[in-house]
Design a protein around this motif. Structure first.
Motif, PDB file in Angstrom:
ATOM      1  N   LEU A   1      26.605  50.044  44.953  1.00 13.26           N
ATOM      2  CA  LEU A   1      28.139  49.996  45.402  1.00 13.26           C
ATOM      3  C   LEU A   1      28.443  49.051  45.964  1.00 13.26           C
ATOM      4  O   LEU A   1      29.680  47.670  45.565  1.00 13.26           O
ATOM      5  CB  LEU A   1      28.630  51.204  45.896  1.00 13.26           C
ATOM      6  N   THR A   2      27.458  48.155  47.134  1.00 14.80           N
ATOM      7  CA  THR A   2      27.497  46.492  47.074  1.00 14.80           C
ATOM      8  C   THR A   2      27.162  45.339  46.538  1.00 14.80           C
ATOM      9  O   THR A   2      28.279  44.293  45.857  1.00 14.80           O
ATOM     10  CB  THR A   2      26.776  46.509  48.658  1.00 14.80           C
ATOM     11  N   PHE A   3      26.446  46.303  45.247  1.00 14.15           N
ATOM     12  CA  PHE A   3      25.946  45.356  43.791  1.00 14.15           C
ATOM     13  C   PHE A   3      26.896  44.974  43.403  1.00 14.15           C
ATOM     14  O   PHE A   3      27.284  43.630  42.852  1.00 14.15           O
ATOM     15  CB  PHE A   3      24.667  45.678  43.896  1.00 14.15           C
ATOM     16  N   TYR A   4      27.736  46.323  42.417  1.00 15.21           N
ATOM     17  CA  TYR A   4      28.406  46.027  41.550  1.00 15.21           C
ATOM     18  C   TYR A   4      30.315  45.929  41.796  1.00 15.21           C
ATOM     19  O   TYR A   4      30.854  46.087  40.909  1.00 15.21           O
ATOM     20  CB  TYR A   4      28.064  47.376  40.656  1.00 15.21           C
ATOM     21  N   GLY A   5      30.675  46.594  43.261  1.00 15.77           N
ATOM     22  CA  GLY A   5      31.690  46.922  43.442  1.00 15.77           C
ATOM     23  C   GLY A   5      31.726  46.540  44.645  1.00 15.77           C
ATOM     24  O   GLY A   5      32.977  47.087  45.804  1.00 15.77           O
ATOM     25  N   ARG A   6      30.783  45.091  44.790  1.00  8.58           N
ATOM     26  CA  ARG A   6      31.251  44.995  46.976  1.00  8.58           C
ATOM     27  C   ARG A   6      32.890  44.875  47.032  1.00  8.58           C
ATOM     28  O   ARG A   6      33.179  44.802  48.710  1.00  8.58           O
ATOM     29  CB  ARG A   6      30.675  43.253  47.337  1.00  8.58           C
ATOM     30  N   SER A   7      33.954  44.329  45.997  1.00  6.66           N
ATOM     31  CA  SER A   7      34.996  43.718  46.682  1.00  6.66           C
ATOM     32  C   SER A   7      36.007  44.978  46.893  1.00  6.66           C
ATOM     33  O   SER A   7      36.457  45.093  47.683  1.00  6.66           O
ATOM     34  CB  SER A   7      35.604  43.163  46.036  1.00  6.66           C
ATOM     35  N   TYR A   8      36.149  46.319  45.754  1.00  9.88           N
ATOM     36  CA  TYR A   8      36.503  47.100  46.587  1.00  9.88           C
ATOM     37  C   TYR A   8      35.836  48.103  47.982  1.00  9.88           C
ATOM     38  O   TYR A   8      36.961  48.307  48.675  1.00  9.88           O
ATOM     39  CB  TYR A   8      36.007  48.276  45.379  1.00  9.88           C
TER      40      TYR A   8
ATOM     41  N   SER B   1      36.998  49.114  53.258  1.00  5.22           N
ATOM     42  CA  SER B   1      36.589  48.914  54.513  1.00  5.22           C
ATOM     43  C   SER B   1      37.592  48.383  55.627  1.00  5.22           C
ATOM     44  O   SER B   1      38.232  48.418  56.962  1.00  5.22           O
ATOM     45  CB  SER B   1      35.203  48.128  54.842  1.00  5.22           C
ATOM     46  N   ASP B   2      38.048  47.339  55.583  1.00  5.93           N
ATOM     47  CA  ASP B   2      39.669  46.629  55.256  1.00  5.93           C
ATOM     48  C   ASP B   2      40.592  47.948  56.270  1.00  5.93           C
ATOM     49  O   ASP B   2      40.849  48.091  57.314  1.00  5.93           O
ATOM     50  CB  ASP B   2      40.304  45.704  55.065  1.00  5.93           C
ATOM     51  N   VAL B   3      40.959  48.716  54.642  1.00  2.00           N
ATOM     52  CA  VAL B   3      41.934  49.802  55.288  1.00  2.00           C
ATOM     53  C   VAL B   3      41.603  50.622  55.923  1.00  2.00           C
ATOM     54  O   VAL B   3      42.359  50.973  57.283  1.00  2.00           O
ATOM     55  CB  VAL B   3      42.278  50.773  54.155  1.00  2.00           C
TER      56      VAL B   3
ATOM     57  N   VAL C   1      33.608  53.754  55.401  1.00  2.94           N
ATOM     58  CA  VAL C   1      33.748  53.943  57.371  1.00  2.94           C
ATOM     59  C   VAL C   1      32.424  53.307  57.557  1.00  2.94           C
ATOM     60  O   VAL C   1      32.290  52.578  59.072  1.00  2.94           O
ATOM     61  CB  VAL C   1      33.715  55.077  57.762  1.00  2.94           C
ATOM     62  N   ALA C   2      31.413  53.322  57.369  1.00  2.00           N
ATOM     63  CA  ALA C   2      30.497  53.030  57.065  1.00  2.00           C
ATOM     64  C   ALA C   2      29.830  51.444  57.144  1.00  2.00           C
ATOM     65  O   ALA C   2      29.838  50.617  58.700  1.00  2.00           O
ATOM     66  CB  ALA C   2      28.718  53.367  56.819  1.00  2.00           C
ATOM     67  N   HIS C   3      30.511  50.501  56.572  1.00  2.00           N
ATOM     68  CA  HIS C   3      31.071  49.715  56.122  1.00  2.00           C
ATOM     69  C   HIS C   3      32.133  48.640  57.715  1.00  2.00           C
ATOM     70  O   HIS C   3      31.456  47.672  58.092  1.00  2.00           O
ATOM     71  CB  HIS C   3      31.177  49.019  55.205  1.00  2.00           C
ATOM     72  N   ALA C   4      33.168  49.416  58.239  1.00  2.00           N
ATOM     73  CA  ALA C   4      33.562  49.118  58.950  1.00  2.00           C
ATOM     74  C   ALA C   4      33.407  49.056  60.450  1.00  2.00           C
ATOM     75  O   ALA C   4      33.444  48.309  60.887  1.00  2.00           O
ATOM     76  CB  ALA C   4      35.156  49.845  59.032  1.00  2.00           C
ATOM     77  N   LEU C   5      32.687  49.952  60.362  1.00  3.23           N
ATOM     78  CA  LEU C   5      31.963  50.800  61.550  1.00  3.23           C
ATOM     79  C   LEU C   5      30.902  49.609  62.010  1.00  3.23           C
ATOM     80  O   LEU C   5      30.120  49.273  63.455  1.00  3.23           O
ATOM     81  CB  LEU C   5      31.091  52.050  61.419  1.00  3.23           C
ATOM     82  N   GLY C   6      29.640  49.149  60.785  1.00  5.27           N
ATOM     83  CA  GLY C   6      29.357  48.284  61.024  1.00  5.27           C
ATOM     84  C   GLY C   6      29.935  46.412  61.220  1.00  5.27           C
ATOM     85  O   GLY C   6      29.001  45.630  61.486  1.00  5.27           O
TER      86      GLY C   6
ATOM     87  N   TYR D   1      26.189  45.801  57.169  1.00  2.00           N
ATOM     88  CA  TYR D   1      26.998  46.430  57.912  1.00  2.00           C
ATOM     89  C   TYR D   1      27.015  47.596  57.671  1.00  2.00           C
ATOM     90  O   TYR D   1      27.226  48.901  58.540  1.00  2.00           O
ATOM     91  CB  TYR D   1      28.152  46.240  57.236  1.00  2.00           C
ATOM     92  N   LEU D   2      26.115  48.058  56.036  1.00  2.00           N
ATOM     93  CA  LEU D   2      25.787  49.844  55.549  1.00  2.00           C
ATOM     94  C   LEU D   2      24.827  50.279  56.524  1.00  2.00           C
ATOM     95  O   LEU D   2      25.018  51.388  56.989  1.00  2.00           O
ATOM     96  CB  LEU D   2      25.857  49.197  54.175  1.00  2.00           C
TER      97      LEU D   2
END
Length: 349
Positions: A167-174, A179-181, A243-248, A268-269
């Protein structure tokens, strides 16, 4: 088993270190033949040694000897489980539950077993449901359960990690938007995620009913049923990753490594997944620890609730980002249509 896990563990710990603390049975106890006998409430669990239940003892619970032998002259109002040893029933001994001997033999010198009798090594026979339940009460069973939980937790971590890398490689922006939300509007995301939890089953049933009413829709049920739950599980998984990205990110900020040069979505992940799965790992280790397995069960329950909450909040954030992206595309299409209309009008003029 009849007793709860917490009560069993606490009583087993007290009996293992201070068996003389059991109280005398009060007068008028509903059990018969207690005159001159000592009634012990709760289970007795030993890990090794030559153990015995005297003729003047009545055990209101199960008796487990993980590695040793057990001689019974009194009564056991539960199951008698012996591993790597013999179970000896003297004259007048009574076992009201099952007698399970996994590593030795049952020697009956005049006693009686009112339940089932199972004996022999685990390799020489298939393990039935009753024995599997009994083995879980012993130390070896708890060790196996803890290891199995550890493997499940690590497998979950690997699956989520692989999904996160893709997901980070193909859809990092999403992923970063979700994570920002999570960080900026956790209550809104959590509310939407909880609503999705509540509406999932009604939506599934409504979809089945709608497809079943049409001839064309009946074959589509074979696709709809697995696809619905696959999409739901994928949504929960992506939500956990958000959520993991936000915690990272939050951990990086607190540690002072959030400068632009150090920002890394992959780290972060990984950091966030470790934070989310750490309680489950602690629970699995505690499940393998003698006498405090109930603490591991309690920690595991809390860890499961934490993962469910993370999946709900993250799923709500993903849905918010998806709706926002759909609105932006619709808005752009509207402006493109207006531009085309204006261009066509200009040419006509």
């Amino acid at each position: 088993m009849r007793n709860r896990m917490i009560t069993s563990a606490a009583l087993a710990l007290g009996l293992a270190f201070a068996p003389g603390l059991a109280a005398q049975a009060p007068a008028g106890h509903p059990h018969t033949g207690l005159e001159g006998r000592t009634l012990h409430h709760g289970d007795r669990v030993w890990f090794s040694g030559q153990r015995s239940i005297g003729a003047d003892e009545v055990i209101e619970g199960d008796v487990v000897v993980a590695n040793g032998s057990l001689t019974v002259s009194g009564e056991i109002h539960g199951d008698a489980v012996v591993g790597a040893g013999n179970l000896v029933l003297e004259r007048g001994a009574v076992v009201y539950g099952d007698a399970v001997v996994t590593g030795g033999t049952l020697v009956n010198n005049g006693g009686s077993v009112l339940g089932k009798v199972q004996q022999g090594t685990p390799r020489s026979r298939s393990v039935g449901a009753t024995q599997a339940i009994h083995m879980r009460r012993g130390w070896l069973g708890a060790l196996g359960e803890g290891w199995a939980g550890l493997v499940r937790t690590l497998s979950l971590g690997l699956v989520l990690g692989g999904l996160g890398l893709a997901l980070t490689f193909y859809g990092r922006s999403y992923l970063e938007q979700a994570s920002d939300v999570v960080r900026r509007a956790p209550l809104a995301a959590g509310g939407i995620g909880l609503a999705a939890n509540v509406l999932a089953l009604p939506a599934f049933l409504a979809g089945i009913a709608a497809l079943a009413l049409t001839i064309i829709g009946i074959p589509l049920l074979l696709v709809f049923v697995p696809l619905f739950w696959t999409v739901l599980c994928a949504l929960a998984g992506v939500g956990i990753l958000a959520v993991a990205h936000a915690l990272g990110e939050r951990t990086a900020e607190r540690s002072g490594s959030y400068e632009p040069i150090h920002r890394n979505a992959y780290s972060y992940l990984v950091t966030g997944l470790v934070v989310l799965l750490a309680p489950l790992l602690v629970s699995n280790v505690l499940m393998m620890t003698p006498f405090i397995g109930w603490v591991g069960g309690l920690v595991g329950l809390l860890a499961g609730m934490l993962l469910w909450l993370a999946a709900s909040v993250g799923a709500g954030a993903v849905l918010i980002v998806a709706v926002r992206a759909w609105r932006e595309r619709s808005y752009r299409r509207g402006w493109d249509g207006m531009d085309d209309l204006g261009t066509g009008s200009a040419h006509t003029a």
